[in-house]
Motif scaffolding. Structure first.
Motif, PDB file in Angstrom:
ATOM      1  N   LEU A 291      -4.320  -2.426  -4.693  1.00  0.00           N
ATOM      2  CA  LEU A 291      -3.749  -1.587  -3.641  1.00  0.00           C
ATOM      3  C   LEU A 291      -2.229  -1.774  -3.694  1.00  0.00           C
ATOM      4  CD1 LEU A 291      -5.096   0.110  -1.325  1.00  0.00           C
ATOM      5  CD2 LEU A 291      -4.706  -1.851   0.160  1.00  0.00           C
ATOM      6  N   GLY A 292      -1.487  -0.678  -3.678  1.00  0.00           N
ATOM      7  CA  GLY A 292      -0.029  -0.833  -3.707  1.00  0.00           C
ATOM      8  C   GLY A 292       0.704   0.464  -3.466  1.00  0.00           C
TER       9      GLY A 292
ATOM     10  N   ALA B  98       0.865  -1.189   0.000  1.00  0.00           N
ATOM     11  CA  ALA B  98       0.000   0.000   0.000  1.00  0.00           C
ATOM     12  C   ALA B  98       0.895   1.230   0.000  1.00  0.00           C
ATOM     13  CB  ALA B  98      -0.900   0.019   1.238  1.00  0.00           C
TER      14      ALA B  98
ATOM     15  N   ASP C  74       5.935  12.857  -2.413  1.00  0.00           N
ATOM     16  CA  ASP C  74       4.778  12.016  -2.735  1.00  0.00           C
ATOM     17  C   ASP C  74       4.303  12.441  -4.129  1.00  0.00           C
ATOM     18  OD1 ASP C  74       2.318  10.772  -3.013  1.00  0.00           O
ATOM     19  OD2 ASP C  74       1.749  11.054  -0.905  1.00  0.00           O
TER      20      ASP C  74
ATOM     21  N   THR D 210       2.254  10.760  -6.122  1.00  0.00           N
ATOM     22  CA  THR D 210       1.078   9.967  -6.488  1.00  0.00           C
ATOM     23  C   THR D 210       0.171  10.705  -7.470  1.00  0.00           C
ATOM     24  OG1 THR D 210       1.094   8.851  -4.348  1.00  0.00           O
ATOM     25  CG2 THR D 210      -0.992   8.849  -5.545  1.00  0.00           C
TER      26      THR D 210
ATOM     27  N   VAL E 186       0.630   3.706   2.040  1.00  0.00           N
ATOM     28  CA  VAL E 186       0.992   4.027   3.426  1.00  0.00           C
ATOM     29  C   VAL E 186       2.064   3.077   3.970  1.00  0.00           C
ATOM     30  CG1 VAL E 186      -1.132   5.269   4.065  1.00  0.00           C
ATOM     31  CG2 VAL E 186      -1.012   2.778   4.364  1.00  0.00           C
TER      32      VAL E 186
ATOM     33  N   THR F 151      -1.871   2.446  -6.029  1.00  0.00           N
ATOM     34  CA  THR F 151      -3.325   2.229  -6.025  1.00  0.00           C
ATOM     35  C   THR F 151      -4.018   3.184  -6.997  1.00  0.00           C
ATOM     36  OG1 THR F 151      -3.065   1.864  -3.649  1.00  0.00           O
ATOM     37  CG2 THR F 151      -5.306   2.134  -4.440  1.00  0.00           C
TER      38      THR F 151
ATOM     39  N   ASN G 122      -3.101  17.452  -1.357  1.00  0.00           N
ATOM     40  CA  ASN G 122      -4.391  16.781  -1.378  1.00  0.00           C
ATOM     41  C   ASN G 122      -5.217  17.198  -0.174  1.00  0.00           C
ATOM     42  OD1 ASN G 122      -6.448  14.897  -1.239  1.00  0.00           O
ATOM     43  ND2 ASN G 122      -5.125  13.131  -1.212  1.00  0.00           N
TER      44      ASN G 122
ATOM     45  N   ASN H 263      -1.593   9.882   5.434  1.00  0.00           N
ATOM     46  CA  ASN H 263      -0.216  10.057   5.898  1.00  0.00           C
ATOM     47  C   ASN H 263      -0.177  10.889   7.185  1.00  0.00           C
ATOM     48  OD1 ASN H 263       0.966   8.429   3.992  1.00  0.00           O
ATOM     49  ND2 ASN H 263       1.360  10.103   2.549  1.00  0.00           N
TER      50      ASN H 263
ATOM     51  N   TYR I  76      -1.764  14.481   2.581  1.00  0.00           N
ATOM     52  CA  TYR I  76      -2.765  13.424   2.407  1.00  0.00           C
ATOM     53  C   TYR I  76      -3.174  12.890   3.801  1.00  0.00           C
ATOM     54  CZ  TYR I  76      -4.322   8.617   1.811  1.00  0.00           C
ATOM     55  OH  TYR I  76      -5.005   7.439   1.916  1.00  0.00           O
TER      56      TYR I  76
HETATM   57  C1  LIG Z   1      -3.969   7.365  -1.605  1.00  0.00           C
HETATM   58  C2  LIG Z   1      -2.770   8.163  -1.308  1.00  0.00           C
HETATM   59  C3  LIG Z   1      -1.766   7.661  -0.467  1.00  0.00           C
HETATM   60  C4  LIG Z   1      -1.875   6.350   0.289  1.00  0.00           C
HETATM   61  O1  LIG Z   1      -1.959   5.247  -0.502  1.00  0.00           O
HETATM   62  P1  LIG Z   1      -2.676   3.853  -0.149  1.00  0.00           P
HETATM   63  O2  LIG Z   1      -2.345   3.055  -1.345  1.00  0.00           O
HETATM   64  O3  LIG Z   1      -4.126   4.129   0.054  1.00  0.00           O
HETATM   65  O4  LIG Z   1      -2.054   3.335   1.095  1.00  0.00           O
HETATM   66  C5  LIG Z   1      -0.641   8.452  -0.262  1.00  0.00           C
HETATM   67  N1  LIG Z   1      -0.523   9.683  -0.829  1.00  0.00           N
HETATM   68  C6  LIG Z   1      -1.464  10.179  -1.642  1.00  0.00           C
HETATM   69  C7  LIG Z   1      -1.266  11.528  -2.250  1.00  0.00           C
HETATM   70  C8  LIG Z   1      -2.624   9.448  -1.915  1.00  0.00           C
HETATM   71  O5  LIG Z   1      -3.574   9.984  -2.709  1.00  0.00           O
END
Ligand SMILES: *Cc1c(COP(=O)(O)O)cnc(C)c1O
Length: 372
Positions: free
Chosen positions: A205-206, A74, A171, A173, A76, A195, A146, A102, A99
């Motif tokens: 999930l990852g 995940a 981060d 993501t 996290v 994810t 976020n 976190n 987020y």
């Molecule tokens: C969703 C998200 C996470 C955490 O990821 P998971 O896969 O849900 O553990 C971390 N940072 C950001 C910006 C996210 O959107």
């Protein structure tokens, strides 16, 4: 090679002796030792290593332009590994609107474990400089943040961090390596919740950490991955490699559709303010333009009204699903404050939308209907 080509080919040759164009899923948890017994670098046991995980890690390393990657079960779990690689009493700086998962991880797990943390505004480099102290070891960056879409100047913060012998972890993501490459801007580590856009279909999930250098700090993260055991399954690694092949083209669609809808929302009378870094009116637009090649698929906006009216609007869509998370091919939206729950600092009239790959005019019509 360009990123579109890397996304399709990187990592595929690893442990793929049959030369299958689509490598198989290695379900075996164990791999036979050589006659001399286990040798360093051999596959051994799936928690330590697995062909599918090696392929995924090589692919993510290539896309972010790093030297090494550790994949997790995940996002996290990946973040936990970075924090656990620090020591008791080490101090970290985290964005005040990080987020929410976190923030919970830091407050409920890492601070009780012994990490010191301050949550600060990271739109000003001066503010970050003033928050550094003699035991600060890491600056956590999330940009765009976020759900407020605040922009942090990655290059300037990494410069500051290097001068003070502090690590940086970005981060990435939301932007993905298609829109932003933090390691090129000086960051030490990149984090992903795979994810989201890497998975892209709301069914995996990852998480992952990609390191600029395969140094001792990264080796500690690797150790935590292997000994802590929060690893992704071979099937999830395989699925992630598969979906990553289309990531560059999916991101083009997300970028294009979000830019279109952000403009539509900005002109709508029921909308008070739109947070999208691609809009010239966005406070962080100039920095975003400097460090991002495009602005992503996420939009937050404030409605002219209260929480109840925001809920009413979110309930009024027929195409856009009411759900948390993001990065799927399907559009989703939510009243963010109620998803974040206790401790949320998100305005009560904020709606967050993950713009998908449906036809943008169908999405616009759905927004029009829901906004009334
Ligand atoms: C969703 C998200 C996470 C955490 O990821 P998971 O896969 O849900 O553990 C971390 N940072 C950001 C910006 C996210 O959107």
């Amino acid at each position: 090679m360009r990123i579109e080509t890397k996304a399709i080919h990187a990592g595929l040759d690893i442990e793929n002796d049959s030369k299958a164009i689509v490598p198989p899923i290695h379900t075996s948890t164990v791999f036979e030792h050589s006659e001399q017994g286990f040798q360093e670098g051999d596959l051994n046991y799936t928690r330590y290593s697995n062909p599918n995980r090696l392929q995924l890690e090589a692919l993510l390393t290539e896309l972010e332009g790093g030297e090494a990657c550790a994949a997790f079960s995940a996002g996290v779990a990946a973040a936990s590994a970075v924090f656990q690689a620090l020591k008791h009493g080490d101090h970290i700086l985290v964005p005040s609107d990080v987020y929410a998962g976190n923030r919970n991880l830091v407050e409920k797990v890492m601070q009780p474990w012994g990490l010191e943390a301050d949550f600060i505004d990271m739109t000003s480099v001066k503010n970050i400089e003033e928050a550094l102290n003699e035991n600060t070891r890491l600056i956590w960056i999330e940009t765009p943040s976020n759900p407020m879409m605040n922009i942090t100047d990655i290059e300037a913060v990494c410069d500051l961090a290097q001068k003070n012998d502090v690590l940086t972890c970005v981060d990435n993501t939301w932007p993905t390596p298609i829109n932003q490459l933090p390691l090129e801007l000086g960051a030490d580590l990149v984090l992903h919740s795979t994810t989201k856009y890497f998975g892209g279909h709301s069914d995996i999930l990852g998480g992952a950490i990609i390191a600029k250098e395969a140094n001792d700090f990264f080796e500690r993260i690797r150790e935590i991955q292997q000994l802590g055991g929060a690893v992704p399954s071979p099937r999830d690694c395989w699925l992630l490699c598969r979906s990553t092949r289309t990531l560059p083209y999916r991101m083009r669609g997300h970028n294009e559709h979000a830019a279109y809808l952000a403009k539509f929302l900005q002109n709508h009378p029921k909308v008070e303010k739109v947070f999208y870094p691609g809009l010239a009116t966005h406070a962080g637009h100039e920095i975003a333009k400097k460090q991002m090649s495009d602005f992503g698929g996420m939009i937050s906006f404030l409605i002219a009204g209260n929480a109840e009216e925001a809920h009413h609007i979110v309930a009024g869509s027929t195409l856009i699903k009411r759900a948390t998370s993001l990065g799927g091919v399907e559009s989703t939206w939510e009243h963010r404050r109620s998803s974040e729950g206790e401790g949320s600092i998100t305005p009560e009239n904020l709606i967050r939308i993950s713009v998908g790959l449906e036809h943008p005019d169908d999405l616009m019509e759905d927004l029009e209907r829901a906004l009334g």
